[in-house]
Design a protein around this motif. Structure first.
Motif, PDB file in Angstrom:
ATOM      1  N   VAL A  25       0.562  -1.304   0.167  1.00  0.00           N
ATOM      2  CA  VAL A  25       0.133   0.016   0.193  1.00  0.00           C
ATOM      3  C   VAL A  25       0.817   1.635   0.271  1.00  0.00           C
ATOM      4  O   VAL A  25       1.878   0.716   1.160  1.00  0.00           O
ATOM      5  N   ALA A  26       0.563   2.195  -0.898  1.00  0.00           N
ATOM      6  CA  ALA A  26       1.326   3.364  -1.359  1.00  0.00           C
ATOM      7  C   ALA A  26       0.557   4.559  -0.631  1.00  0.00           C
ATOM      8  O   ALA A  26       1.469   5.415  -0.447  1.00  0.00           O
ATOM      9  N   GLY A  27      -0.596   4.449  -0.533  1.00  0.00           N
ATOM     10  CA  GLY A  27      -1.303   5.553  -0.435  1.00  0.00           C
ATOM     11  C   GLY A  27      -2.773   5.242  -0.016  1.00  0.00           C
ATOM     12  O   GLY A  27      -2.986   4.066  -0.667  1.00  0.00           O
ATOM     13  N   PHE A  28      -3.541   6.449   0.150  1.00  0.00           N
ATOM     14  CA  PHE A  28      -5.091   6.207   0.531  1.00  0.00           C
ATOM     15  C   PHE A  28      -5.623   7.358   0.146  1.00  0.00           C
ATOM     16  O   PHE A  28      -4.885   8.696  -0.173  1.00  0.00           O
ATOM     17  N   THR A  29      -7.509   7.606   0.208  1.00  0.00           N
ATOM     18  CA  THR A  29      -7.914   8.252  -0.159  1.00  0.00           C
ATOM     19  C   THR A  29      -9.000   7.942   0.455  1.00  0.00           C
ATOM     20  O   THR A  29      -9.641   7.483   0.482  1.00  0.00           O
ATOM     21  N   LEU A  30      -9.345   9.086   1.861  1.00  0.00           N
ATOM     22  CA  LEU A  30     -10.538   7.776   2.500  1.00  0.00           C
ATOM     23  C   LEU A  30     -11.621   8.821   2.038  1.00  0.00           C
ATOM     24  O   LEU A  30     -11.619   9.649   1.627  1.00  0.00           O
ATOM     25  N   ILE A  31     -12.454   7.901   2.495  1.00  0.00           N
ATOM     26  CA  ILE A  31     -13.941   8.494   1.984  1.00  0.00           C
ATOM     27  C   ILE A  31     -14.844   7.915   2.988  1.00  0.00           C
ATOM     28  O   ILE A  31     -15.051   7.070   4.426  1.00  0.00           O
ATOM     29  N   ARG A  32     -16.328   9.095   3.229  1.00  0.00           N
ATOM     30  CA  ARG A  32     -16.469   9.122   4.654  1.00  0.00           C
ATOM     31  C   ARG A  32     -18.906   9.573   4.104  1.00  0.00           C
ATOM     32  O   ARG A  32     -18.283  10.678   3.013  1.00  0.00           O
ATOM     33  N   ASP A  33     -19.081   8.857   5.067  1.00  0.00           N
ATOM     34  CA  ASP A  33     -20.575   9.455   3.727  1.00  0.00           C
ATOM     35  C   ASP A  33     -20.960  10.569   5.451  1.00  0.00           C
ATOM     36  O   ASP A  33     -20.705  10.680   6.403  1.00  0.00           O
ATOM     37  N   ASP A  34     -21.854  11.656   4.581  1.00  0.00           N
ATOM     38  CA  ASP A  34     -22.304  12.388   5.533  1.00  0.00           C
ATOM     39  C   ASP A  34     -23.593  11.853   5.720  1.00  0.00           C
ATOM     40  O   ASP A  34     -23.964  10.867   5.128  1.00  0.00           O
ATOM     41  N   ASP A  35     -24.301  13.239   6.197  1.00  0.00           N
ATOM     42  CA  ASP A  35     -25.835  12.402   6.810  1.00  0.00           C
ATOM     43  C   ASP A  35     -26.189  12.560   5.529  1.00  0.00           C
ATOM     44  O   ASP A  35     -27.906  12.732   5.542  1.00  0.00           O
ATOM     45  N   ALA A  36     -26.684  13.121   4.730  1.00  0.00           N
ATOM     46  CA  ALA A  36     -27.280  13.345   3.031  1.00  0.00           C
ATOM     47  C   ALA A  36     -26.735  12.028   2.442  1.00  0.00           C
ATOM     48  O   ALA A  36     -27.414  12.322   1.444  1.00  0.00           O
ATOM     49  N   GLY A  37     -25.911  11.341   2.832  1.00  0.00           N
ATOM     50  CA  GLY A  37     -25.996  10.288   1.841  1.00  0.00           C
ATOM     51  C   GLY A  37     -24.750   9.999   0.861  1.00  0.00           C
ATOM     52  O   GLY A  37     -24.644   9.478   0.124  1.00  0.00           O
ATOM     53  N   ARG A  38     -24.221  11.644   1.518  1.00  0.00           N
ATOM     54  CA  ARG A  38     -23.037  11.393  -0.361  1.00  0.00           C
ATOM     55  C   ARG A  38     -21.776  11.427   0.500  1.00  0.00           C
ATOM     56  O   ARG A  38     -21.600  11.352   1.988  1.00  0.00           O
ATOM     57  N   LEU A  67     -16.529   5.949  -7.738  1.00  0.00           N
ATOM     58  CA  LEU A  67     -17.633   6.693  -6.480  1.00  0.00           C
ATOM     59  C   LEU A  67     -18.585   6.928  -8.521  1.00  0.00           C
ATOM     60  O   LEU A  67     -19.761   7.133  -8.058  1.00  0.00           O
ATOM     61  N   ALA A  68     -18.343   7.446  -9.788  1.00  0.00           N
ATOM     62  CA  ALA A  68     -19.239   8.296 -10.548  1.00  0.00           C
ATOM     63  C   ALA A  68     -20.122   6.723 -10.714  1.00  0.00           C
ATOM     64  O   ALA A  68     -21.126   6.368 -11.258  1.00  0.00           O
ATOM     65  N   ALA A  69     -19.522   5.685 -11.463  1.00  0.00           N
ATOM     66  CA  ALA A  69     -19.743   4.570 -11.595  1.00  0.00           C
ATOM     67  C   ALA A  69     -20.951   3.815 -10.515  1.00  0.00           C
ATOM     68  O   ALA A  69     -22.019   3.151 -10.891  1.00  0.00           O
ATOM     69  N   ARG A  70     -20.925   3.872  -9.090  1.00  0.00           N
ATOM     70  CA  ARG A  70     -22.140   4.510  -8.438  1.00  0.00           C
ATOM     71  C   ARG A  70     -22.798   4.880  -8.009  1.00  0.00           C
ATOM     72  O   ARG A  70     -23.128   3.988  -7.216  1.00  0.00           O
ATOM     73  N   GLY A  71     -22.578   5.825  -8.386  1.00  0.00           N
ATOM     74  CA  GLY A  71     -24.317   6.485  -8.795  1.00  0.00           C
ATOM     75  C   GLY A  71     -24.005   7.388  -7.581  1.00  0.00           C
ATOM     76  O   GLY A  71     -24.519   8.214  -7.135  1.00  0.00           O
ATOM     77  N   ASP A  72     -22.623   7.884  -7.072  1.00  0.00           N
ATOM     78  CA  ASP A  72     -22.386   8.610  -5.591  1.00  0.00           C
ATOM     79  C   ASP A  72     -22.232  10.181  -5.951  1.00  0.00           C
ATOM     80  O   ASP A  72     -21.816   9.922  -6.927  1.00  0.00           O
ATOM     81  N   THR A  73     -22.699  10.870  -4.779  1.00  0.00           N
ATOM     82  CA  THR A  73     -22.264  12.383  -5.138  1.00  0.00           C
ATOM     83  C   THR A  73     -21.421  12.246  -4.110  1.00  0.00           C
ATOM     84  O   THR A  73     -20.695  12.159  -2.720  1.00  0.00           O
ATOM     85  N   LEU A  93     -19.901  11.986 -12.569  1.00  0.00           N
ATOM     86  CA  LEU A  93     -19.849  11.929 -11.423  1.00  0.00           C
ATOM     87  C   LEU A  93     -20.841  13.730 -11.352  1.00  0.00           C
ATOM     88  O   LEU A  93     -20.846  14.395 -11.652  1.00  0.00           O
ATOM     89  N   ASP A  94     -21.507  13.075  -9.784  1.00  0.00           N
ATOM     90  CA  ASP A  94     -21.993  14.271  -9.495  1.00  0.00           C
ATOM     91  C   ASP A  94     -20.965  14.697  -7.962  1.00  0.00           C
ATOM     92  O   ASP A  94     -21.044  14.174  -7.218  1.00  0.00           O
ATOM     93  N   VAL A  95     -20.832  16.097  -7.921  1.00  0.00           N
ATOM     94  CA  VAL A  95     -19.959  16.537  -7.448  1.00  0.00           C
ATOM     95  C   VAL A  95     -21.269  18.172  -6.361  1.00  0.00           C
ATOM     96  O   VAL A  95     -21.479  18.404  -7.145  1.00  0.00           O
ATOM     97  N   SER A  96     -20.258  17.960  -5.378  1.00  0.00           N
ATOM     98  CA  SER A  96     -21.892  18.936  -4.516  1.00  0.00           C
ATOM     99  C   SER A  96     -20.563  19.720  -3.964  1.00  0.00           C
ATOM    100  O   SER A  96     -19.792  18.882  -2.839  1.00  0.00           O
ATOM    101  N   TRP A  97     -19.992  20.948  -4.882  1.00  0.00           N
ATOM    102  CA  TRP A  97     -18.876  21.614  -3.668  1.00  0.00           C
ATOM    103  C   TRP A  97     -19.461  22.370  -2.660  1.00  0.00           C
ATOM    104  O   TRP A  97     -20.708  23.292  -2.822  1.00  0.00           O
TER     105      TRP A  97
END
Length: 111
Positions: A25-38, A67-73, A93-97
């Motif tokens: 493992v050389a690196g990672f990107t953390l992912i967390r779900d928020d209250d809106a399911g994003r 994430l785009a393929a999964r339909g996630d925002t 990809l659906d992005v919520s800035w």
């Protein structure tokens, strides 16, 4: 000289996408779900021993494509992810800035 084997995988148990080089493992990107399911992307890190190989861009590209393929925002928070999205199109990809007031920056999160 052979090219290294590079793989990006989602590790739900650790809440992140990981990039490995020849099985390490050389690196990672953390992912967390928020209250809106994003899916919030708060942090990306590449081990200094693997820096300078473009692994951060590879990791983020694969993460966002999955994430785009999964339909996630996604909510980009990590500065590396924000920069990547400003410079690259991710089909589907659906992005919520985040509003600028959320982090105290002057709209630096938005494209």
């Amino acid at each position: 000289m052979t090219e290294p084997s590079i793989h990006v995988t989602r590790n739900d148990a650790r809440g992140r996408y990981e990039i490995s080089v020849d099985g390490t493992v050389a690196g990672f990107t953390l992912i967390r779900d928020d209250d809106a399911g994003r899916v919030v992307l708060p942090h990306t890190e590449i081990d200094p021993a693997f820096s300078g190989r473009g692994l951060g861009g590879t990791l983020v590209a694969h993460t966002l494509a999955d994430l785009a393929a999964r339909g996630d925002t996604v909510v980009p928070v990590c500065p590396f992810v924000v920069k990547y999205l400003r410079e690259n199109e991710v089909p589907g990809l659906d992005v919520s800035w985040r509003p600028a007031a959320d982090d105290g920056n002057d709209a630096t999160d938005r494209p």
